[in-house]
Design a protein around this motif. Structure first.
Motif, PDB file in Angstrom:
ATOM      1  N   ASN A  72       0.821  -1.212   0.000  1.00 58.74           N
ATOM      2  CA  ASN A  72       0.000   0.000   0.000  1.00 58.74           C
ATOM      3  C   ASN A  72       0.856   1.263   0.000  1.00 58.74           C
ATOM      4  O   ASN A  72       0.474   2.290  -0.569  1.00 58.74           O
ATOM      5  CB  ASN A  72      -0.938   0.010   1.205  1.00 58.74           C
ATOM      6  CG  ASN A  72      -0.200   0.084   2.525  1.00 58.74           C
ATOM      7  OD1 ASN A  72       0.599  -0.790   2.844  1.00 58.74           O
ATOM      8  ND2 ASN A  72      -0.462   1.109   3.316  1.00 58.74           N
ATOM      9  N   ILE A  75       2.042   1.875  -3.607  1.00 57.74           N
ATOM     10  CA  ILE A  75       0.948   2.445  -4.397  1.00 57.74           C
ATOM     11  C   ILE A  75       0.836   3.941  -4.126  1.00 57.74           C
ATOM     12  O   ILE A  75       0.645   4.742  -5.046  1.00 57.74           O
ATOM     13  CB  ILE A  75      -0.383   1.737  -4.089  1.00 57.74           C
ATOM     14  CG1 ILE A  75      -0.316   0.273  -4.519  1.00 57.74           C
ATOM     15  CG2 ILE A  75      -1.546   2.428  -4.803  1.00 57.74           C
ATOM     16  CD1 ILE A  75      -1.500  -0.550  -4.064  1.00 57.74           C
ATOM     17  N   GLU A  76       0.980   4.324  -2.871  1.00 63.76           N
ATOM     18  CA  GLU A  76       0.942   5.751  -2.538  1.00 63.76           C
ATOM     19  C   GLU A  76       2.100   6.489  -3.190  1.00 63.76           C
ATOM     20  O   GLU A  76       1.949   7.626  -3.656  1.00 63.76           O
ATOM     21  CB  GLU A  76       0.985   5.937  -1.022  1.00 63.76           C
ATOM     22  CG  GLU A  76       0.894   7.392  -0.560  1.00 63.76           C
ATOM     23  CD  GLU A  76      -0.350   8.088  -1.073  1.00 63.76           C
ATOM     24  OE1 GLU A  76      -0.227   9.251  -1.511  1.00 63.76           O
ATOM     25  OE2 GLU A  76      -1.442   7.483  -1.044  1.00 63.76           O
ATOM     26  N   ARG A  79       1.077   7.025  -6.725  1.00 65.92           N
ATOM     27  CA  ARG A  79       0.058   8.079  -6.825  1.00 65.92           C
ATOM     28  C   ARG A  79       0.678   9.473  -6.691  1.00 65.92           C
ATOM     29  O   ARG A  79       0.252  10.421  -7.352  1.00 65.92           O
ATOM     30  CB  ARG A  79      -1.017   7.883  -5.752  1.00 65.92           C
ATOM     31  CG  ARG A  79      -1.848   6.634  -5.929  1.00 65.92           C
ATOM     32  CD  ARG A  79      -2.942   6.516  -4.882  1.00 65.92           C
ATOM     33  NE  ARG A  79      -4.053   7.437  -5.153  1.00 65.92           N
ATOM     34  CZ  ARG A  79      -5.161   7.480  -4.426  1.00 65.92           C
ATOM     35  NH1 ARG A  79      -5.325   6.681  -3.384  1.00 65.92           N
ATOM     36  NH2 ARG A  79      -6.119   8.343  -4.726  1.00 65.92           N
ATOM     37  N   MET A  93      -3.964  -2.806  -2.729  1.00 70.08           N
ATOM     38  CA  MET A  93      -4.851  -1.903  -3.459  1.00 70.08           C
ATOM     39  C   MET A  93      -6.095  -1.558  -2.653  1.00 70.08           C
ATOM     40  O   MET A  93      -6.677  -0.471  -2.817  1.00 70.08           O
ATOM     41  CB  MET A  93      -5.245  -2.531  -4.797  1.00 70.08           C
ATOM     42  CG  MET A  93      -6.094  -1.633  -5.685  1.00 70.08           C
ATOM     43  SD  MET A  93      -5.330  -0.027  -6.044  1.00 70.08           S
ATOM     44  CE  MET A  93      -3.993  -0.547  -7.146  1.00 70.08           C
ATOM     45  N   GLN A  95      -6.543  -0.567   0.256  1.00 76.00           N
ATOM     46  CA  GLN A  95      -6.442   0.643   1.074  1.00 76.00           C
ATOM     47  C   GLN A  95      -6.560   1.910   0.234  1.00 76.00           C
ATOM     48  O   GLN A  95      -6.720   3.008   0.770  1.00 76.00           O
ATOM     49  CB  GLN A  95      -5.131   0.613   1.851  1.00 76.00           C
ATOM     50  CG  GLN A  95      -5.065  -0.581   2.799  1.00 76.00           C
ATOM     51  CD  GLN A  95      -3.792  -0.637   3.606  1.00 76.00           C
ATOM     52  OE1 GLN A  95      -3.422   0.337   4.254  1.00 76.00           O
ATOM     53  NE2 GLN A  95      -3.117  -1.780   3.584  1.00 76.00           N
ATOM     54  N   HIS A  96      -6.489   1.758  -1.084  1.00 75.96           N
ATOM     55  CA  HIS A  96      -6.665   2.888  -1.997  1.00 75.96           C
ATOM     56  C   HIS A  96      -7.963   2.766  -2.796  1.00 75.96           C
ATOM     57  O   HIS A  96      -8.524   3.783  -3.214  1.00 75.96           O
ATOM     58  CB  HIS A  96      -5.477   2.963  -2.960  1.00 75.96           C
ATOM     59  CG  HIS A  96      -4.167   3.164  -2.270  1.00 75.96           C
ATOM     60  ND1 HIS A  96      -3.643   4.418  -2.032  1.00 75.96           N
ATOM     61  CD2 HIS A  96      -3.289   2.265  -1.736  1.00 75.96           C
ATOM     62  CE1 HIS A  96      -2.478   4.283  -1.392  1.00 75.96           C
ATOM     63  NE2 HIS A  96      -2.261   2.997  -1.213  1.00 75.96           N
ATOM     64  N   TYR A  97      -8.404   1.532  -2.995  1.00 76.87           N
ATOM     65  CA  TYR A  97      -9.620   1.274  -3.777  1.00 76.87           C
ATOM     66  C   TYR A  97     -10.348   0.080  -3.137  1.00 76.87           C
ATOM     67  O   TYR A  97     -10.169  -1.070  -3.533  1.00 76.87           O
ATOM     68  CB  TYR A  97      -9.255   0.990  -5.230  1.00 76.87           C
ATOM     69  CG  TYR A  97     -10.456   0.734  -6.124  1.00 76.87           C
ATOM     70  CD1 TYR A  97     -11.325   1.775  -6.466  1.00 76.87           C
ATOM     71  CD2 TYR A  97     -10.724  -0.537  -6.620  1.00 76.87           C
ATOM     72  CE1 TYR A  97     -12.422   1.545  -7.278  1.00 76.87           C
ATOM     73  CE2 TYR A  97     -11.819  -0.772  -7.434  1.00 76.87           C
ATOM     74  CZ  TYR A  97     -12.669   0.269  -7.758  1.00 76.87           C
ATOM     75  OH  TYR A  97     -13.761   0.045  -8.563  1.00 76.87           O
ATOM     76  N   THR A 137      -8.800   6.627  -8.121  1.00 81.06           N
ATOM     77  CA  THR A 137      -7.428   6.706  -7.607  1.00 81.06           C
ATOM     78  C   THR A 137      -6.545   7.661  -8.389  1.00 81.06           C
ATOM     79  O   THR A 137      -5.496   8.085  -7.897  1.00 81.06           O
ATOM     80  CB  THR A 137      -6.756   5.320  -7.619  1.00 81.06           C
ATOM     81  OG1 THR A 137      -6.616   4.878  -8.983  1.00 81.06           O
ATOM     82  CG2 THR A 137      -7.554   4.315  -6.819  1.00 81.06           C
TER      83      THR A 137
END
Length: 342
Positions: A72, A75-76, A79, A93, A95-97, A137
């Motif tokens: 996670n 991914i941040e 982003r 994913m 935790q973001h979607y 996202t």
């Protein structure tokens, strides 16, 4: 969307020969060896295609084995633009979607053929899922595939042949509420942990067991710290390959095409590598040499499904509302459509 062949890429690259040099940092959780994991294969194929077809103008730097942090967290980083791209598990994913949890209805997919068709950017469901993820996202999705096959349970207490065998077992899950709900509904104790902590948790008894596809169990060497392998085929979840949308948009049209085409080919390679690992001596035979293996019967699978499906469906409806329910129904409808092709 599938892309054209290498000859088309070569023609396009010729028109973009003066483009600026670019570096793409690609991170994932798994081994770099392309013959050990699907994301290793994806990274290797992507790097080869992008670097060769750009005549070296684009460099791909690979960061396997969670080198850049937890799923996670990376991914941040993508982003925010600190890293260009990552191949992520559904746990990271989520935790973001959070709607990625719709994949977690136990025993929804009847076989790997149907799963491969549905968990794909070109399926009717895959297109809708990707579009929604991108909108929420701000990421660009380059690939969608399964996480390595159907999930099995491993543990060090007893073989899991029935729902009753789950009673009291501390089972590591991804940080997914749907996975936690499923384990609880079966009588186990969900123990959510990030991937980097799983081996030690199993070794020290923080968790009695875990669930993952056979290729992941094999490369993670869980046979060193687990005694039993129970083939339940209860879940199959996605791996999602994303890229920073602003970075991708900053590339020339030709380089954008190259990146998307190479990722598409690499995703197919990753999907195929999972099947090869499952069927080869690197998969189940290697685990069976050290672990006691049992296969859960169809009759017992039905009892697992009866116990777990209502709890997961209720959580999706409660946590994600009408939007989550609609996404779930779209996935189930896509599964039914694909069944007719077999």
């Amino acid at each position: 969307m599938k892309f054209l062949a290498t000859t088309a890429i070569a023609a396009l690259m010729a028109t973009g020969a003066m483009a600026q040099d670019v570096t793409i940092r690609l991170a994932h959780l798994n081994p770099e060896d392309p013959f050990a994991s699907h994301s290793g294969a994806m990274g290797a194929v992507f790097k080869s295609l992008v670097e060769s077809n750009s005549n070296g103008r684009i460099e791909v730097q690979l960061f396997p084995n969670g080198q850049l942090g937890k799923d996670n967290e990376v991914i941040e980083q993508v982003r925010s633009g600190l890293v260009e791209s990552t191949i992520s598990s559904s746990g990271g994913m989520a935790q973001h979607y959070p709607l990625v949890g719709v994949f977690d209805i136990p025993f929804a997919f009847p076989n790997i053929g149907v799963a491969s068709k549905v968990i794909d950017t070109d399926s009717s469901f895959g297109e809708a899922f990707v579009a929604d993820l991108e909108e929420k996202t701000g990421l660009e999705v380059l690939g969608l595939l399964d996480s390595g096959g159907f999930f099995a349970f491993t543990d060090s207490v007893r073989p899991i042949a029935s729902v009753e065998d789950m009673d009291g077992l501390k089972i590591r899950t991804m940080t997914l509420p749907t996975h936690e709900a499923m384990i609880s509904s079966l009588g186990g104790q969900p123990t959510p942990l990030p991937w980097a902590e799983v081996y030690t948790a199993l070794q020290t008894g923080v968790a009695d067991g875990q669930m993952n596809p056979v290729p992941i169990i094999a490369f993670a060497k869980f046979d060193e710290v687990q005694q039993y392998l129970s083939i339940t085929n209860h879940l199959i979840t996605p791996y999602i390959w994303t890229m920073n949308a602003e970075f991708l948009g900053s590339l020339s049209e030709e380089d954008q095409y190259l990146v998307k085409w190479a990722a598409d080919v690499a995703t197919d390679a990753g999907r195929s590598m999972s099947r090869v690992i499952e069927a080869s001596e690197k998969g189940l035979p290697a685990l069976a040499a050290k672990m006691e293996v049992n296969v859960v019967t169809p009759e017992e699978q039905a009892k697992f499904a009866e116990a777990a499906q209502p709890a997961v469906r209720a959580l999706i409806e409660e946590n994600y509302g009408a939007e989550g329910t609609a996404m779930l129904e779209a996935m189930l409808s896509s599964i039914e459509e694909e069944k007719t092709d077999f």
